[in-house]
Design an enzyme around this catalytic site. Structure first.
Site, mmCIF file in Angstrom:
data_model
loop_
_atom_site.group_PDB
_atom_site.id
_atom_site.type_symbol
_atom_site.label_atom_id
_atom_site.label_comp_id
_atom_site.label_asym_id
_atom_site.label_seq_id
_atom_site.Cartn_x
_atom_site.Cartn_y
_atom_site.Cartn_z
ATOM 1 N N HIS A 176 13.015 7.692 12.693
ATOM 2 C CA HIS A 176 11.730 6.864 12.611
ATOM 3 C C HIS A 176 10.491 7.668 12.733
ATOM 4 O O HIS A 176 9.780 7.174 13.746
ATOM 5 C CB HIS A 176 11.794 5.589 13.280
ATOM 6 C CG HIS A 176 10.984 4.398 12.963
ATOM 7 N ND1 HIS A 176 11.441 3.193 12.999
ATOM 8 C CD2 HIS A 176 9.829 4.435 12.205
ATOM 9 C CE1 HIS A 176 10.569 2.466 12.566
ATOM 10 N NE2 HIS A 176 9.325 2.840 12.248
ATOM 11 N N ILE A 177 10.235 8.695 11.914
ATOM 12 C CA ILE A 177 9.076 9.652 12.125
ATOM 13 C C ILE A 177 8.005 9.484 10.639
ATOM 14 O O ILE A 177 7.333 10.324 10.661
ATOM 15 C CB ILE A 177 9.474 10.932 12.274
ATOM 16 C CG1 ILE A 177 10.552 11.615 10.987
ATOM 17 C CG2 ILE A 177 10.024 11.172 13.646
ATOM 18 C CD1 ILE A 177 10.693 13.091 11.223
ATOM 19 N N GLU A 218 18.379 0.681 15.534
ATOM 20 C CA GLU A 218 18.069 1.805 16.081
ATOM 21 C C GLU A 218 17.460 1.677 17.700
ATOM 22 O O GLU A 218 16.884 0.585 18.132
ATOM 23 C CB GLU A 218 16.946 2.597 15.192
ATOM 24 C CG GLU A 218 15.554 1.639 15.127
ATOM 25 C CD GLU A 218 14.583 2.208 14.123
ATOM 26 O OE1 GLU A 218 14.866 2.424 13.111
ATOM 27 O OE2 GLU A 218 13.657 2.499 14.451
ATOM 28 N N ALA A 257 11.470 1.822 5.340
ATOM 29 C CA ALA A 257 10.865 0.512 5.562
ATOM 30 C C ALA A 257 11.255 0.251 7.022
ATOM 31 O O ALA A 257 10.629 0.282 7.878
ATOM 32 C CB ALA A 257 11.568 -0.298 4.488
ATOM 33 N N ARG A 258 12.522 -0.524 7.049
ATOM 34 C CA ARG A 258 12.985 -1.021 8.436
ATOM 35 C C ARG A 258 14.586 -1.111 8.336
ATOM 36 O O ARG A 258 15.169 -1.318 7.250
ATOM 37 C CB ARG A 258 12.440 -2.351 8.613
ATOM 38 C CG ARG A 258 11.222 -2.447 9.070
ATOM 39 C CD ARG A 258 11.250 -1.986 10.721
ATOM 40 N NE ARG A 258 9.626 -2.226 11.312
ATOM 41 C CZ ARG A 258 8.958 -1.435 11.147
ATOM 42 N NH1 ARG A 258 9.087 -0.214 10.672
ATOM 43 N NH2 ARG A 258 7.654 -1.454 11.683
ATOM 44 N N ARG A 297 0.757 -1.172 -0.036
ATOM 45 C CA ARG A 297 -0.061 0.214 -0.033
ATOM 46 C C ARG A 297 0.955 1.220 -0.053
ATOM 47 O O ARG A 297 0.421 2.164 -0.609
ATOM 48 C CB ARG A 297 -0.944 0.137 1.304
ATOM 49 C CG ARG A 297 -1.983 -1.118 1.076
ATOM 50 C CD ARG A 297 -2.512 -1.244 2.523
ATOM 51 N NE ARG A 297 -1.738 -2.145 3.402
ATOM 52 C CZ ARG A 297 -1.907 -3.198 3.947
ATOM 53 N NH1 ARG A 297 -3.366 -3.544 3.968
ATOM 54 N NH2 ARG A 297 -1.193 -3.952 4.722
ATOM 55 N N ARG A 307 7.682 -9.142 -4.657
ATOM 56 C CA ARG A 307 7.485 -10.501 -4.905
ATOM 57 C C ARG A 307 6.408 -10.947 -5.839
ATOM 58 O O ARG A 307 6.644 -11.814 -6.769
ATOM 59 C CB ARG A 307 7.214 -10.953 -3.270
ATOM 60 C CG ARG A 307 8.349 -11.337 -2.588
ATOM 61 C CD ARG A 307 7.913 -11.776 -1.271
ATOM 62 N NE ARG A 307 6.997 -10.861 -0.615
ATOM 63 C CZ ARG A 307 6.184 -10.915 0.678
ATOM 64 N NH1 ARG A 307 6.468 -11.850 1.466
ATOM 65 N NH2 ARG A 307 5.377 -9.988 0.846
HETATM 66 C C1 8YV Z 1 5.716 3.199 13.940
HETATM 67 C C2 8YV Z 1 6.119 2.075 11.713
HETATM 68 O O1 8YV Z 1 5.747 4.436 14.444
HETATM 69 O O2 8YV Z 1 3.871 1.225 11.392
HETATM 70 C C3 8YV Z 1 5.332 1.195 11.406
HETATM 71 O O3 8YV Z 1 5.521 0.016 10.760
HETATM 72 O O4 8YV Z 1 7.513 1.839 11.590
HETATM 73 C C4 8YV Z 1 5.905 3.199 12.383
HETATM 74 O O5 8YV Z 1 4.734 3.808 11.864
HETATM 75 C C5 8YV Z 1 6.618 2.278 14.647
HETATM 76 O O6 8YV Z 1 7.004 1.200 14.182
HETATM 77 C C6 8YV Z 1 6.285 2.469 16.181
HETATM 78 O O7 8YV Z 1 5.250 1.346 16.662
#
Ligand code: 8YV
Length: 328
Positions: A287-288, A269, A239-240, A157, A179
């Site tokens: 991470h905002i 992090e 992403a991560r 999405r 994928r």
């Molecule tokens: C969160 C995020 O703020 O939704 C997610 O996967 O990465 C962020 O929106 C974070 O994971 C804290 O829960």
């Protein structure tokens, strides 16, 4: 009948705590303490449910210590902090918060892309340091966004939201790898063309990472992938942490093997690889991507809705697994 007991593992909006208090016996965390796994297990020993964020791991070790727990409702769309197989095996429901953050996160992906390509933070630091004394033809000259090629890795999405912004808002040529391929209708709507990963890496002017973090996606972008990118390309990770090999990226940025990067997420992090702090051509944010007040409130409310619906017996709204369920 007594109310189910829940733990809210991090400090969240007081109005959502209040809402949950109408349905549950709540232990909240107004001081926003980050509990160790042992402290978390101790607090969960007498709880039926927990509202988690990405900072709590729900794994086999925790589940073994908290036999009463029936549901963990994550206030995040990503749930790599859950060991879903262990939760399912233990009969524990997991939920996440999809959809409510899609557009906000896609907005931020673009903010980071633009800040990176147009060297916004790097030039601001220069100005604040009093170094701006005259105009010059190449002062913080960056790369164009309009008309360039936007590569998207991961086309869920949020990826689709970024594709729409790029194609319709900035006239970008959008390519993606995922994928599974989107339906022809969605591809047309996003104006996005499916390509192999190698073509994506080789041809993107801006490469946006929006894929989930799993053991398989660990270091999807490492030294070998960075070497395939254009020297003028920008890399954006919303992403991560762990999807990018941050040490390899810092080295590539230092040697200008790619132009710049924009990173909202980091390996380990809130620690940030010190080598990334040393290079100027990277925009760093803590991470905002989902952090607007309405969206964070919607996320907290969806996590709360999941808890309420689950204990009402209506079933969770946005489940991530289908466990058989623990006895009460
Ligand atoms: C969160 C995020 O703020 O939704 C997610 O996967 O990465 C962020 O929106 C974070 O994971 C804290 O829960």
């Amino acid at each position: 009948m007594s109310k189910p007991r829940i733990l809210i593992a991090r400090n969240i909006f007081p109005e959502v705590v209040e809402r949950l208090s109408q349905h549950f016996e709540v232990e909240a965390n107004p001081d926003d303490v980050i509990w160790s796994p042992a402290e978390l297990a101790q607090r969960l020993a007498d709880k039926d449910g927990v509202l988690t964020t990405g900072s709590q791991r729900v794994d086999a070790a925790l589940l073994a210590a908290v036999p009463r727990l029936k549901i963990a409702a994550n206030m995040a769309v990503g749930y790599n902090n859950f060991d879903v197989d262990a939760m399912t095996a233990a009969g524990v429901q997991g939920t996440n918060t999809p959809d409510v953050l899609t557009e906000t996160t896609a907005d931020f992906g673009f903010a980071l892309l633009m800040a990176t390509a147009r060297r916004v933070t790097e030039s601001e630091h220069y100005l604040r340091a009093g170094q701006w004394t005259r105009w010059s033809y190449d002062l913080f000259a960056g790369s164009d966004i309009h008309g360039s090629t936007l590569g998207i890795l991961g086309m869920g999405r949020i990826g689709q939201g970024i594709a729409r912004r790029g194609a319709h808002g900035f006239g970008m040529n959008v390519i993606y790898h995922n994928r599974s391929r989107l339906s022809p209708e969605l591809e047309a709507e996003c104006k996005a063309r499916y390509v192999g990963k190698e073509e994506l890496l080789r041809t993107a002017d801006h490469l946006m990472l929006v894929l989930p973090y799993t053991p398989q996606s660990h270091h999807t972008i490492g030294a070998a992938e960075l070497a395939q990118m254009k020297p003028t390309a920008n890399l954006i990770n919303i992403a991560r942490g762990g999807i990018v090999d941050d040490a390899a990226l810092a080295q590539a940025l230092k040697e200008r093997r790619i132009a710049a990067a924009g990173l909202d997420v980091f390996e380990g992090e809130p620690e940030v690889n010190p080598a990334l702090l040393e290079v100027p051509n990277v925009v760093l944010t803590p991470h905002i991507a989902s952090a607007t007040v309405p969206t964070r409130l919607a996320m907290a409310n969806l996590a709360a809705d999941n808890l309420i619906a689950f204990f009402d017996g209506r079933g969770p709204l946005t489940p991530v697994n289908t466990p058989a369920g623990r006895g009460s």
